[in-house]
Motif scaffolding. Sequence first.
Motif, short mmCIF file in Angstrom:
data_model
loop_
_atom_site.label_atom_id
_atom_site.label_comp_id
_atom_site.label_asym_id
_atom_site.label_seq_id
_atom_site.Cartn_x
_atom_site.Cartn_y
_atom_site.Cartn_z
N CYS A 16 -10.84 6.17 -2.63
CA CYS A 16 -9.86 5.75 -1.65
C CYS A 16 -9.60 6.90 -0.68
O CYS A 16 -9.43 8.04 -1.10
N CYS A 72 -2.00 10.54 -2.04
CA CYS A 72 -1.29 9.43 -2.68
C CYS A 72 -0.70 9.84 -4.03
O CYS A 72 -1.41 10.36 -4.89
N CYS A 122 -9.13 5.85 -8.38
CA CYS A 122 -8.95 5.98 -6.94
C CYS A 122 -9.88 7.04 -6.36
O CYS A 122 -10.37 6.89 -5.25
N HIS A 153 0.86 -1.18 0.00
CA HIS A 153 0.00 0.00 0.00
C HIS A 153 0.89 1.23 0.00
O HIS A 153 1.84 1.30 0.78
N PRO A 154 0.57 2.22 -0.82
CA PRO A 154 1.44 3.42 -0.86
C PRO A 154 1.59 4.08 0.50
O PRO A 154 2.65 4.61 0.82
N ALA A 158 -2.39 8.13 -7.08
CA ALA A 158 -3.84 8.23 -7.24
C ALA A 158 -4.23 8.61 -8.65
O ALA A 158 -3.56 9.43 -9.29
N CYS A 210 -5.95 -1.43 -2.16
CA CYS A 210 -5.39 -0.43 -3.07
C CYS A 210 -5.64 -0.86 -4.50
O CYS A 210 -5.53 -2.03 -4.84
N HIS A 211 -5.97 0.13 -5.35
CA HIS A 211 -6.16 -0.17 -6.76
C HIS A 211 -4.83 -0.43 -7.46
O HIS A 211 -4.75 -1.22 -8.39
N HIS A 212 -3.81 0.26 -7.02
CA HIS A 212 -2.50 0.13 -7.69
C HIS A 212 -1.42 -0.17 -6.68
O HIS A 212 -0.63 0.71 -6.34
N ALA A 231 -6.40 8.80 -1.24
CA ALA A 231 -6.18 9.41 -2.56
C ALA A 231 -5.64 10.84 -2.52
O ALA A 231 -4.70 11.16 -3.26
#
Lengths: 332, 383, 326
Positions: free
Chosen positions: A286, A292, A299, A249-250, A295, A317-319, A289
């Motif tokens: 998110c 991030c 997100c 996760h970022p 993002a 997390c999407h990415h 976001a």
Amino acid sequence: MLLSVRDLRMHYKTKMGYVKAVDGINFDLDSGESLGIVGESGCGKTSISMTILRLLPDNAEFKSGSVFFDMGNGPVDLVKLDESQMREYRWRGISMIFQAAMNSLNPVYRVGDQIIEAIQNHFPQVPVDKAREKVAELFELVGLDPSRMDQYPHQYSGGMKQRAVIAMALACDPRVIIADEPTTALDVIVQDRILKEIRKIQKKLNMAMIYISHDIAVIAEVSDKIAVMYAGKFAELADSVTIFKKPMHPYTYGLMHAFPSTVGEKTDLVTIPGEPPNLLNPPKGCRFAPRCPKADELCMNEEPRYIEVEKGHFVACHHPVKSGEVVQFYEQ
Amino acid sequence: MLRFLSKRVVQIVILLFIYVTIVFWLMEALPGSFLDKYLMNPKITPEIRENLKRQFGFDKPVLTRYLYYMKNFLVLDLGVSFSYFPKKVTSIIFERLPRTVFLFVTSTLVSYAFGYTLGKRSAWRRGKVIDQVTTFTGIVFWTIFLPLLAIFNIWLFGVILGILPLNQFIDPNLWRNVSFSAQDLFLKLLLNAFIFLIVFLTIMIISRRLKTINAKRILLYVSLIGTIIISISIWILSGRAIYAWDIIKHMVLPVFTLTLYSFAGSMLVMRDTMLDVIREDYITTAKAKGLPDKVVRDKHAARNALLPLMTNFVISLGFTISGGIITETMFSWPGLGRAYLEALSQQDTPLLIGLLVFTGVFVLIAHLVADILYAFLDPRIRY
Amino acid sequence: MVEAIIKEPLWKIRLKLWARSFKTGWELFREKKLALFGLSVIIFFAIFGLVYPLYPSIMRAVFWKDDPFGYQTFAPYDPIIGFDPHIMNHPSPPSLRHPLGTDPLGRDILSMIMYSTPREFILGITAALITVVIGTIIGASCAYYGGVIDTFFMRLADIVMLFPSLALLMVLSAFIDLTLFRLALIIGMLSGFGSITLVLKAQALTIKVRPFIEAAKSTGASDAYIIFRHIIPNILPLSFLYMMLNVTGAIFTEATLSFLGLANIRMSWGVIIQMAESSGYLMGASIGTYWWLWLPAGACITLLCSAFYFLGRGLEEIVNPRLRKR
Ligand SMILES: Nc1ncnc2c1ncn2[C@@H]1O[C@H](COP(=O)(O)OP(=O)(O)O)[C@@H](O)[C@H]1O
Ligand code: SF4
Ligand SMILES: [Mg+2]
């Protein structure tokens, strides 16, 4: 599984609206295991433990979810119990070391008596002298002189009170202990010693523990698994090695990089630019976001689901950050 | 502890001397005197007049009289009353003291018991209907115009319901042909109440040792009802039960009125302190320990609110004394408050001074007792 | 931006800050229903007292159209010398011409009550103001200077608190003619030197240790300047709250003294009840029959006293949730 928390949601009702302090929390805990929950202060860590124990203030509204707890006769959903059944589980099933341990002892009663009270509340058949023996044992275990059990809290130093509170948490041989910022109020040296001792006792008694702290160094020292919490949700949960070595996760990534190594100088969490969101009105997609660097449109609009990417490694997390990837945080 | 106490006693004695001095000179400054009024009487011959003046000490200068008064005060002699001549002030005070003490002690005990219970319940259910209702009623009674409450009670219980006598201490018709004095009987009643209190306290101490709540209850009820039955039968056997009953009937209204008037003071303090205490972390801890709600409320929260309640008691003593004066006046209750009002209208200076001095002593002793109790109530206080 | 701030005069900034804190205070206050109740009762009585001058003319226009002579000659609504000759027996029960009846001297009770209302306010507020001014200045000075000044005033407070105030006032009534203003002055001073100094001193002590006091000292500000410009403004909210609570005490004391016939006040709510008492209408079985002689006046005393108390308590929760005393 000793403790399984599923989709736990609890909001505080205020004049301005609902504070979404606990918003869909999932985790499992086995006996002997220790879980650390880390996150900026105000992200809802204390609220999770209070929701599990159902010690909520008047303005709290339980929304949904279940807390399955197994005392040895099959999992029971604590959420569904009535107040008197719930009392059976408090302290005997799950006990707590509170954030403000300094003030957890009632000033007008002897420390020993307050521990005996907990024992006799759950085991009424235990006579006072037996209970006193138990307290003496516990005092030995946490490194307090048993002769001090007849003293009042104000006669204890800060560190001693902390130990007494730990002894009290152990009084009914609980399955799980939740330690909420157990050492925040203490100076660093005492803090370190007490953490080590808690860890030792936990190993010795093979208890499950949940550590809660805003300080990742503390969490790193004592936890097998670490959950990173952000704005009422878990961002990532994995065993402590993975969290440090391979954060996905970022936000976790940012934490780890703001804090170079477990031995280095302690840095505060707030080195990630920006502010955590207001829980009254969190971002639609998110919650991380706005801060991030990765993002994007997705997100902003869609909440990432909290999924198990590898065995025992959960990320929302999407990415997710790939291994070897470098994420750059910029001042906004 | 001893050092603290002796320091405190010295302080109190100094305070008392200053107080007595102020009272003395204040009374000295009163225009006119009992003597002037008394000596107007044309039947008194000049010799007797001179004689009286000497007897009352008015032939000497004020300063001499002051020193003389202070000297006597040291041996607890408060002089001779003018209006009850030649009765001593102390004997008047001690004759009336039991009645006032009774009124004061009973209403204080009852109102603090009520205030404590209501206050803690109302705080525990903050914002709920019972909290709002008790707080509202409490404040209304706390600020009610006491004579209004007295009149209203006399009207309601004495006239409308007709169940209680209107005022006075006894019903004179009933007592016309009896050989014993009402004072005597009243003292016996007080003794009885005192024994009752002792029994109650003993039982409370014993019942702490008992294990189950039921056993505690049974012991409490059996012994209390037993004591009541025994005392009542003794009274009946002695043949004085109706007289005792007459006194009791006369006591109910004043005690009830004063209680109603003052319970809210302790209730509000209890509620406010409880609200503070409830926010403390040890209350959350107590709940987390799985203790039943009532135990958390009574043993952990309410216990910590006792100290401010004590302080409130000491602070509001003056207020209670004022309430006592008004109540005694309204119910023609022959206690110290009534004596004060009478002495004032008669310009009976020695009695006035005596009563004020007595109140001062009483308040100071209460302060001292409170200081000692603090140490028992709060282990953090060690003198 | 910075210049814009500086250009704005200091008083304007102060006013803005004050308005803002007032606004947040009001938001909090609005939730306290009991306090709102108190405030509305106070406003009601204020209006009630203010419209008093209209009362006789309204009554004349409505009920005395047919008898202008009687109205002019006997001034039936004068609170002190009024008399209604049309009624045989005074006190008379409530009627159209006398909504709350008349007293034994034939005066209109409602008129007496309305006439007294502003006087109760004046007495209560004057006494409370004196108390609070004395208490605040002494409390602040004791906290600031400490030492001899502190000891002196604290011991003084001890002695003042030893006197049961009602008993003392009763004695004083024997050699001071207790008019409304004197009574207000004495009540104000008695409570001003008493327990209020302890509370305000405690509050001032917490302010004394704040850094801005040290800063002001280092710039060479005088003691008086620091006390009046820095300490007192900070304990003012608490003083204000005690003022509300003291109004209750002052009105109560006045009513009691008047009721006992010890004050020299021509007309007040307490005097109305005293009138009933001294003419024997509160004795025995007749109490209920002549309820209008004591109930309305007594209810007014109680209502106004509790209104100020409710208000005070409501403010207390805003100003200071911890310190609590009567
Ligand atoms: N009783 C309450 N009413 C309203 N909001 C609350 C209450 N208790 C906590 N909060 C809010 O809920 C959020 C989470 O609080 P908490 O669980 O104490 O966080 P943490 O323990 O992580 O510091 C915070 O934003 C806090 O302001
Ligand atoms: S979901 Fe998007 S915004 Fe949220 S942490 Fe992942 S990449 Fe960042
Ligand atoms: Mg917390």
